[in-house]
Each structure stands twice: as structure tokens, then as C-alpha cells.
Design a protein around this motif. Sequence first.
Motif, PDB file in Angstrom:
ATOM      1  N   TYR A  79      -8.721  28.329  12.672  1.00 33.46           N
ATOM      2  CA  TYR A  79      -8.908  29.732  13.054  1.00 33.46           C
ATOM      3  C   TYR A  79      -9.428  29.834  14.485  1.00 33.46           C
ATOM      4  CZ  TYR A  79     -10.712  34.502  13.075  1.00 33.46           C
ATOM      5  OH  TYR A  79     -10.987  35.810  13.393  1.00 33.46           O
ATOM      6  N   LEU A  80     -10.407  28.994  14.817  1.00 31.55           N
ATOM      7  CA  LEU A  80     -10.908  28.997  16.194  1.00 31.55           C
ATOM      8  C   LEU A  80      -9.823  28.598  17.185  1.00 31.55           C
ATOM      9  CD1 LEU A  80     -14.529  27.492  16.111  1.00 31.55           C
ATOM     10  CD2 LEU A  80     -13.833  29.855  16.553  1.00 31.55           C
ATOM     11  N   ALA A  81      -9.002  27.625  16.803  1.00 34.61           N
ATOM     12  CA  ALA A  81      -7.913  27.200  17.681  1.00 34.61           C
ATOM     13  C   ALA A  81      -6.921  28.346  17.903  1.00 34.61           C
ATOM     14  CB  ALA A  81      -7.208  25.987  17.084  1.00 34.61           C
ATOM     15  N   MET A  82      -6.632  29.093  16.848  1.00 34.45           N
ATOM     16  CA  MET A  82      -5.742  30.238  16.981  1.00 34.45           C
ATOM     17  C   MET A  82      -6.331  31.290  17.914  1.00 34.45           C
ATOM     18  SD  MET A  82      -4.179  32.720  13.991  1.00 34.45           S
ATOM     19  CE  MET A  82      -5.788  33.423  13.616  1.00 34.45           C
ATOM     20  N   CYS A  83      -7.661  31.519  17.789  1.00 39.51           N
ATOM     21  CA  CYS A  83      -8.319  32.480  18.677  1.00 39.51           C
ATOM     22  C   CYS A  83      -8.237  32.018  20.129  1.00 39.51           C
ATOM     23  CB  CYS A  83      -9.783  32.656  18.268  1.00 39.51           C
ATOM     24  SG  CYS A  83     -10.024  33.467  16.670  1.00 39.51           S
ATOM     25  N   ALA A  84      -8.357  30.702  20.346  1.00 44.45           N
ATOM     26  CA  ALA A  84      -8.300  30.168  21.705  1.00 44.45           C
ATOM     27  C   ALA A  84      -6.899  30.289  22.295  1.00 44.45           C
ATOM     28  CB  ALA A  84      -8.755  28.707  21.708  1.00 44.45           C
ATOM     29  N   LEU A  85      -5.872  30.089  21.459  1.00 46.11           N
ATOM     30  CA  LEU A  85      -4.499  30.067  21.961  1.00 46.11           C
ATOM     31  C   LEU A  85      -3.842  31.442  21.986  1.00 46.11           C
ATOM     32  CD1 LEU A  85      -3.258  26.851  20.123  1.00 46.11           C
ATOM     33  CD2 LEU A  85      -3.913  27.066  22.534  1.00 46.11           C
TER      34      LEU A  85
ATOM     35  N   ARG B 133      -3.799  38.830  21.261  1.00 45.76           N
ATOM     36  CA  ARG B 133      -2.425  39.155  20.909  1.00 45.76           C
ATOM     37  C   ARG B 133      -2.353  39.699  19.480  1.00 45.76           C
ATOM     38  NH1 ARG B 133       0.469  33.513  22.860  1.00 45.76           N
ATOM     39  NH2 ARG B 133      -0.412  33.441  24.986  1.00 45.76           N
ATOM     40  N   ALA B 134      -1.208  40.285  19.172  1.00 49.90           N
ATOM     41  CA  ALA B 134      -0.951  40.792  17.826  1.00 49.90           C
ATOM     42  C   ALA B 134       0.140  39.956  17.188  1.00 49.90           C
ATOM     43  CB  ALA B 134      -0.540  42.254  17.865  1.00 49.90           C
ATOM     44  N   LEU B 135      -0.142  39.388  16.032  1.00 52.43           N
ATOM     45  CA  LEU B 135       0.827  38.579  15.311  1.00 52.43           C
ATOM     46  C   LEU B 135       1.358  39.353  14.118  1.00 52.43           C
ATOM     47  CD1 LEU B 135      -1.029  35.131  15.241  1.00 52.43           C
ATOM     48  CD2 LEU B 135       0.610  35.959  16.934  1.00 52.43           C
ATOM     49  N   THR B 136       2.634  39.200  13.831  1.00 54.94           N
ATOM     50  CA  THR B 136       3.248  39.856  12.682  1.00 54.94           C
ATOM     51  C   THR B 136       3.452  38.830  11.579  1.00 54.94           C
ATOM     52  OG1 THR B 136       4.393  41.436  14.113  1.00 54.94           O
ATOM     53  CG2 THR B 136       5.195  41.216  11.864  1.00 54.94           C
ATOM     54  N   VAL B 137       2.788  39.042  10.459  1.00 45.88           N
ATOM     55  CA  VAL B 137       2.890  38.143   9.306  1.00 45.88           C
ATOM     56  C   VAL B 137       3.367  38.956   8.112  1.00 45.88           C
ATOM     57  CG1 VAL B 137       1.661  36.550   7.794  1.00 45.88           C
ATOM     58  CG2 VAL B 137       1.012  36.724  10.209  1.00 45.88           C
ATOM     59  N   ARG B 138       4.612  38.707   7.682  1.00 43.56           N
ATOM     60  CA  ARG B 138       5.205  39.413   6.550  1.00 43.56           C
ATOM     61  C   ARG B 138       5.126  40.923   6.710  1.00 43.56           C
ATOM     62  NH1 ARG B 138       3.589  36.059   1.018  1.00 43.56           N
ATOM     63  NH2 ARG B 138       4.498  34.049   1.645  1.00 43.56           N
ATOM     64  N   GLY B 139       5.402  41.363   7.902  1.00 47.75           N
ATOM     65  CA  GLY B 139       5.430  42.795   8.164  1.00 47.75           C
ATOM     66  C   GLY B 139       4.094  43.407   8.498  1.00 47.75           C
ATOM     67  N   HIS B 140       3.010  42.630   8.413  1.00 52.50           N
ATOM     68  CA  HIS B 140       1.676  43.127   8.726  1.00 52.50           C
ATOM     69  C   HIS B 140       1.270  42.657  10.127  1.00 52.50           C
ATOM     70  CE1 HIS B 140       0.987  44.507   4.607  1.00 52.50           C
ATOM     71  NE2 HIS B 140       1.527  43.362   4.204  1.00 52.50           N
ATOM     72  N   ILE B 141       0.744  43.580  10.917  1.00 47.64           N
ATOM     73  CA  ILE B 141       0.314  43.244  12.267  1.00 47.64           C
ATOM     74  C   ILE B 141      -1.146  42.810  12.236  1.00 47.64           C
ATOM     75  CG2 ILE B 141      -0.041  44.121  14.607  1.00 47.64           C
ATOM     76  CD1 ILE B 141       2.210  46.076  14.142  1.00 47.64           C
ATOM     77  N   LEU B 142      -1.407  41.599  12.705  1.00 45.51           N
ATOM     78  CA  LEU B 142      -2.749  41.043  12.730  1.00 45.51           C
ATOM     79  C   LEU B 142      -3.196  40.858  14.167  1.00 45.51           C
ATOM     80  CD1 LEU B 142      -2.358  38.277   9.984  1.00 45.51           C
ATOM     81  CD2 LEU B 142      -3.167  40.619   9.699  1.00 45.51           C
ATOM     82  N   GLU B 143      -4.353  41.422  14.488  1.00 46.94           N
ATOM     83  CA  GLU B 143      -4.906  41.267  15.829  1.00 46.94           C
ATOM     84  C   GLU B 143      -5.758  40.001  15.874  1.00 46.94           C
ATOM     85  OE1 GLU B 143      -6.450  45.116  17.551  1.00 46.94           O
ATOM     86  OE2 GLU B 143      -6.175  45.720  15.460  1.00 46.94           O
ATOM     87  N   VAL B 144      -5.428  39.118  16.775  1.00 45.62           N
ATOM     88  CA  VAL B 144      -6.165  37.871  16.909  1.00 45.62           C
ATOM     89  C   VAL B 144      -7.322  38.092  17.884  1.00 45.62           C
ATOM     90  CG1 VAL B 144      -6.055  35.437  17.524  1.00 45.62           C
ATOM     91  CG2 VAL B 144      -4.059  36.560  16.512  1.00 45.62           C
TER      92      VAL B 144
END
Length: 323
Positions: A189-195, A199-210
Motif C-alpha cells: 500500500y505504501l509503495a502504491m502511494c509512492a508510485l 492519481r485516481a485508479l479505476t477498479v471494477r468500475g469504482h474510482i479510487l483516489e490514491v
Amino acid sequence: MPASARAAAQPGAPARPWWPWLKRIALWVFLCGVAWLIVRQARTIEWDEVLDALQALPLALVAAAAAMAAASFALYTTFDLLGRHLTGHRLRTPTVMGVAFISYAFNLNFGSLVGGVAFRYRLYSRLGLRASDITRVLGFSMLTNWIGYLLVAGAAFALSPLVLPDEWRIDSGGLRILGVALLAVATGYLAMCALAGGRALTVRGHILEVPSLRMGALQLLLSAANWSLMGAIVWLLLQGRIDYPQVLAVLLVAAVAGVITHVPAGLGVLEAVFVALLSHQVPQGPLLGALLAYRAVYYLLPLMVALVLYGITEWRVRHRRKT
């Protein structure tokens, strides 16, 4: 053609009509297992010894546990402050912390749908927040809570696995593997926050703000501190009879069991898990006496305060509307 038939006719669409039933059966098997465990343990308990152990707890010790519970609730309310930073809404800090406190107290005692969700939506909407902002604050708060859980549980299971009863015939190797896996998820999770922070990621139609790396690190730090403090309260009330890492690990297992069973306040589930995993190290009387004291200072006392705060909040909102 019906929608279900069209879906079944689509090429490459996996047909798994058995999957929902399998999940339901697995859930009911788990619920029955927990219920059987609770009933079995309750029938073997000498309740007079439990009450004697509860009455024997020093008042200063209980007061210290209550102070630690207040600190834990204060830490939890900062999760909604992180959500305020994420959404940019302008409610004042005491107001946000008050809503989070009320929601958390009702969440612990009546379940997440009543406390964590319903009370947040009611209170925040009456304070002028949009539904979209409330949803983002709620989701971020839940994420913060459980991402910290992964970190603490991973460290507890990997570094100091539970000393299980001999009749369980389970070694600590499996728990260490689970702990390492949980730590890997928290680190990921921390690595995702760093990279991908910001940004906003779309996972199965849901928008997730990182969130940013700084925000992700704050989430982990605050939530891990809160879970660690909860374990410290139980350890304190047990008066050091069991090592702190063991108490913390059992509390973490009980927390997940309570969520899965959907029992309000985890009533009986918390006690059953502690008795099952620690009664071979501590007599049931002192163990259950400490858990009853924990319920008093971490569940019931905050609920009484939350009821008063909720009444004041409702009165202020109505008074403001009249004027």
C-alpha cells in the motif's frame, strides 16, 4: 431475452451459480462454530470467580485503562481529519472529531451499519456536507483503520506468534507466514502511494483516489498506534499476566471474528476468542473479569458520552435552523 440469459450467453463470461451459495454456507458454518464455542465456554465458566476478579481490579488501574481508551478514541477521530484533508471540506476540527467519536462509539456497540455509516451520514449531512464528500470521508476512515490493522497484525503474527493450546496441534509456522503476507500488503500500500499518489485508479468500475506517500504513512502510523493502544488496555487490565504481544494478537483475531459474525459489539465473540486462546495461560475468572472491565471502559462508557454528545449536536442543529 432476460438479462440473466443474455449474461449467460455472452462468450467468456464465467458461470459460477454455486459461488454465492458456497460463500453463504461458509459464513453459516463459521457462525455456528462461533456460537458453539461461546455456548461451550459459557457453560464451563465459574461466574462467581469472574465477578470476584472484576471487583478485585484496583480502581486506579481501571481509571488508567479508561484514560487509555480516551486516547484511543482521540486517535480514531483523526481518521476523519485525514478525510477532511482529502475532500477539502471546511468543517471545524472539533466538529469533525465529535462526529467521528459519536460514530465510533455507536459502531462498536451496534455495528458498522448503524454507527460507522448511518451516524456519519446523518450528522455530516445535517452539518452541510454533500453525500459524495461523506462517502469519501467514510471510505478513507475505514481504509485507514484496516490498513493499520494489517501492519500491526502482520508484525504481531510474524514476530511473536500466538502460543496456542497444546490440543490445537498447530505450530507457529502458519501464523508467521500469515504475518509476513499481511506486512507485504501494508508495505505494498505504501509503495502504491509512492508510485501513484494523487492519481485516481479505476477498479471494477469504482474510482479510487490514491493518497500521497505522506498521507499513506500517516494512515499507517495513526491506525497502528490505535490498534496497539487497544491491545495495551486489555494487557493492563490483565495486570501483565500475559505478554503484551500475545494479548495484542488475540485482540486482533477477535476483532476480525467480531466483524465476520456481525454480532453487535462482538458480544460473546471477544470473550470466546480470548478464552479459547489464552485460558491455558490465565484462569478464566481473571481473564473474563479483565474483559468485562475492558467492555466497560472501551464500549459502554464512550457510548454514554456519545449519547450526550449526539443529543447536544441534534439540539444545536435544530436550534440553528429555527434561528
